[in-house]
Design a protein around this motif. Structure first.
Motif, PDB file in Angstrom:
ATOM      1  N   PRO A   8       0.760  -1.174  -0.091  1.00 22.28           N
ATOM      2  CA  PRO A   8      -0.050   0.224   0.044  1.00 22.28           C
ATOM      3  C   PRO A   8       0.815   1.243   0.145  1.00 22.28           C
ATOM      4  CG  PRO A   8       0.059  -1.003   2.269  1.00 22.28           C
ATOM      5  CD  PRO A   8       0.671  -1.890   1.220  1.00 22.28           C
ATOM      6  N   PRO A   9       0.377   2.357  -0.525  1.00 20.86           N
ATOM      7  CA  PRO A   9       1.203   3.423  -0.430  1.00 20.86           C
ATOM      8  C   PRO A   9       1.433   4.140   0.658  1.00 20.86           C
ATOM      9  CG  PRO A   9      -1.112   4.017  -1.372  1.00 20.86           C
ATOM     10  CD  PRO A   9      -1.124   2.469  -1.267  1.00 20.86           C
ATOM     11  N   LYS A  11       2.112   7.254   2.913  1.00 20.08           N
ATOM     12  CA  LYS A  11       1.756   8.629   2.965  1.00 20.08           C
ATOM     13  C   LYS A  11       2.741   9.537   3.912  1.00 20.08           C
ATOM     14  CE  LYS A  11      -2.653   8.314   0.691  1.00 20.08           C
ATOM     15  NZ  LYS A  11      -3.956   8.660   0.999  1.00 20.08           N
ATOM     16  N   ARG A  23       3.514  16.942  -6.282  1.00 17.14           N
ATOM     17  CA  ARG A  23       2.282  16.827  -7.296  1.00 17.14           C
ATOM     18  C   ARG A  23       2.550  17.574  -8.699  1.00 17.14           C
ATOM     19  NH1 ARG A  23      -1.524  18.181  -3.894  1.00 17.14           N
ATOM     20  NH2 ARG A  23      -1.293  16.040  -2.847  1.00 17.14           N
ATOM     21  N   HIS A  68       7.045   7.230  -9.221  1.00 17.95           N
ATOM     22  CA  HIS A  68       6.984   6.536  -8.133  1.00 17.95           C
ATOM     23  C   HIS A  68       7.223   7.229  -6.826  1.00 17.95           C
ATOM     24  CE1 HIS A  68       6.233   2.727  -5.480  1.00 17.95           C
ATOM     25  NE2 HIS A  68       7.342   3.356  -4.740  1.00 17.95           N
ATOM     26  N   GLY A  71       4.951  10.305  -6.517  1.00 22.12           N
ATOM     27  CA  GLY A  71       3.842   9.937  -6.319  1.00 22.12           C
ATOM     28  C   GLY A  71       3.594   9.571  -4.701  1.00 22.12           C
ATOM     29  N   ARG A  72       4.675   8.877  -4.276  1.00 22.17           N
ATOM     30  CA  ARG A  72       4.746   8.698  -3.020  1.00 22.17           C
ATOM     31  C   ARG A  72       4.727   9.954  -1.888  1.00 22.17           C
ATOM     32  NH1 ARG A  72       6.940   3.470  -1.597  1.00 22.17           N
ATOM     33  NH2 ARG A  72       7.354   4.275   0.661  1.00 22.17           N
ATOM     34  N   GLU A  76      -0.093  10.183  -3.632  1.00 23.35           N
ATOM     35  CA  GLU A  76      -1.166   9.677  -4.620  1.00 23.35           C
ATOM     36  C   GLU A  76      -0.837   8.343  -4.559  1.00 23.35           C
ATOM     37  OE1 GLU A  76      -3.017  11.475  -6.798  1.00 23.35           O
ATOM     38  OE2 GLU A  76      -2.262  13.355  -6.178  1.00 23.35           O
ATOM     39  N   PRO A  77      -1.920   7.683  -5.144  1.00 23.76           N
ATOM     40  CA  PRO A  77      -1.681   6.127  -5.273  1.00 23.76           C
ATOM     41  C   PRO A  77      -0.857   5.725  -6.304  1.00 23.76           C
ATOM     42  CG  PRO A  77      -4.029   6.806  -5.543  1.00 23.76           C
ATOM     43  CD  PRO A  77      -3.337   8.128  -5.516  1.00 23.76           C
ATOM     44  N   VAL A  78      -0.081   4.939  -5.747  1.00 27.10           N
ATOM     45  CA  VAL A  78       1.181   4.388  -6.742  1.00 27.10           C
ATOM     46  C   VAL A  78       1.228   2.796  -6.463  1.00 27.10           C
ATOM     47  CG1 VAL A  78       2.674   6.240  -6.253  1.00 27.10           C
ATOM     48  CG2 VAL A  78       2.824   4.392  -4.711  1.00 27.10           C
ATOM     49  N   PRO A  79       1.685   2.247  -8.074  1.00 25.28           N
ATOM     50  CA  PRO A  79       1.985   0.990  -7.831  1.00 25.28           C
ATOM     51  C   PRO A  79       2.983   0.296  -6.856  1.00 25.28           C
ATOM     52  CG  PRO A  79       2.494   2.039  -9.990  1.00 25.28           C
ATOM     53  CD  PRO A  79       2.413   2.983  -9.269  1.00 25.28           C
ATOM     54  N   GLY A  80       2.426  -0.906  -6.534  1.00 20.32           N
ATOM     55  CA  GLY A  80       3.396  -1.790  -5.716  1.00 20.32           C
ATOM     56  C   GLY A  80       4.921  -1.919  -6.169  1.00 20.32           C
TER      57      GLY A  80
END
Length: 406
Positions: A8-9, A11, A23, A68, A71-72, A76-80
């Motif tokens: 999970p991302p 934050k 962003r 990545h 985004g972290r 923001e939601p990021v891939p695993g």
């Protein structure tokens, strides 16, 4: 920083200004990634070659990582981390040094902070300084995933390489061309070249699978000598390539320093295809040494002992036939007698030499010789009788029936 990121991302508890800045940078990830890749190529020599990791591949990987991390930081939601694992495996397979991979990540993390400084209002300097640890934390998480995948892949590749190598070695010793291919090809794959001939070495292993020539391969490698080794039952077998400046005598000296049990060497041979026959020779030579000893026997140096070892039942019969009455004595009487006679025979019948070697009076030596003659009905002055007694004594030693000369 050649890599992307699982789970999970996260934050981070960042200042709102940092999240907003990250962003704003996200849409430029491709461009920023190319800048990171250019810096990596400039600072890490391995990546400058571009023959293994191409420019396009490095550019794409860096862009993914920039996206990545930003985004972290932006929340923001990021891939695993699956892509990061794929990168770690790929770099390991490609043979990229792990140090180069980690250096790339350090460059990437540093440049992301630089990108943020470039875009930020100068008044945010203190805020960005405090955010440095968060930027590095995200980058470190990514690099840790890549490193773990890299090491796992390297360990698996090493395991497969060891298995292939062991199979090739066994094929050479067994003469199995279906495994080793053509003998010359198998030898080349194992690192052998055009040396000064080969020797097979066999050492006894009282406990199966336990080396009695410990770390012999590395010891020879330090001398510039190529060899391969295998453990098979009660034997440790090795194929050694001799070279100019390191002949069989040098090999014997090195093996004697390492040996923890008896060792046999084959005759020197030129064609690697003769390895199976040479292993038979070396094992016979080892059996010609006394059990439990650290004897080192060369097949072509002690032919009588090797001959006796090749026919153990007949050798034991020879002992019983020629020396039976002696072995009926108590050990305290028997052992000095046998030791004296063997010394006399190996010293060409010199009573003086035996007396000096065993610290005995010459009359004691003569007495023991006469006593053995009386017990077995032999005349040691007769060459035929002396030869029979000598062979019987050698056979007794091979069967572990003689006292240790020490």
């Amino acid at each position: 920083m050649t890599e992307v990121s699982d789970g999970p991302p996260a934050k981070p508890a960042l200042a709102p200004e940092v999240a907003i800045l990250a962003r704003h940078l996200l849409p430029d990830s491709e461009v920023l990634g190319r800048r990171v890749a250019d810096r990596i190529r400039a600072e890490v020599s391995f990546y400058r070659q571009a023959s293994i990791v191409t420019r396009t591949e490095l550019d794409q990987s860096c862009a993914e990582n920039v996206r990545h991390i930003l985004g972290r930081l932006a929340g923001e939601p990021v891939p695993g981390n699956d892509r990061a694992r794929e990168t770690g495996v790929r770099r390991s397979v490609q043979g990229v040094p792990n140090a180069a991979v980690l250096a790339a990540f350090r460059i990437g993390a540093r440049m992301i902070w630089e990108f943020m400084v470039e875009r930020a209002d100068p008044a945010l300097g203190d805020v960005l300084l405090r955010a440095t640890a968060d930027i590095w934390a995200v980058s470190d998480d990514l690099s840790a995933t890549v490193t773990e995948a890299y090491q796992d892949a390297a360990a698996e590749r090493s395991r497969r390489d060891r298995h292939v190598r062991a199979t090739l070695v066994k094929g050479l010793f067994d003469g199995d061309r279906t495994v080793a291919g053509h003998h010359l090809e198998g030898a080349a794959a194992l690192g052998f070249g055009r040396g000064a001939g080969f020797v097979v070495v066999s050492a006894d292993c009282p406990e199966p699978g336990v080396e009695t020539l410990p770390d012999v391969g590395r010891a020879l490698e330090r001398r510039g000598v190529t060899s391969v080794w295998q453990l098979e039952g009660h034997h440790q077998d090795g194929l050694v390539e001799l070279r100019v400046g390191f002949d069989v005598q040098h090999l014997c000296e090195r093996l004697a320093e390492l040996a923890e049990a008896r060792v046999g060497l084959s005759a020197v041979f030129a064609q690697v295809a003769r390895t199976p026959a040479a292993r038979h020779q070396s094992r016979l030579a080892a059996e010609a040494g006394a059990p439990g000893s650290r004897d080192l026997v060369r097949y072509d140096d002690q032919p009588l002992a090797v001959l006796l070892a090749s026919a153990p039942q007949e050798a034991r019969l020879l002992v019983d036939t020629c020396l039976g009455p002696v072995f009926e004595l108590a050990p305290a009487d028997r052992d000095p007698l046998l030791q004296t006679v063997l010394s006399w025979l190996t010293n060409a019948g010199s009573t003086t030499a035996v007396a000096g070697e065993l610290f005995l009076h010459r009359n004691t030596v003569r007495y023991r010789l006469r006593r053995l003659e009386q017990l077995v009905g032999a005349d040691l002055a007769n060459p035929v009788d002396a030869a029979q007694v000598y062979l019987a004594l050698k056979a007794a030693r091979i069967h572990g029936l003689l006292p240790d000369p020490a």
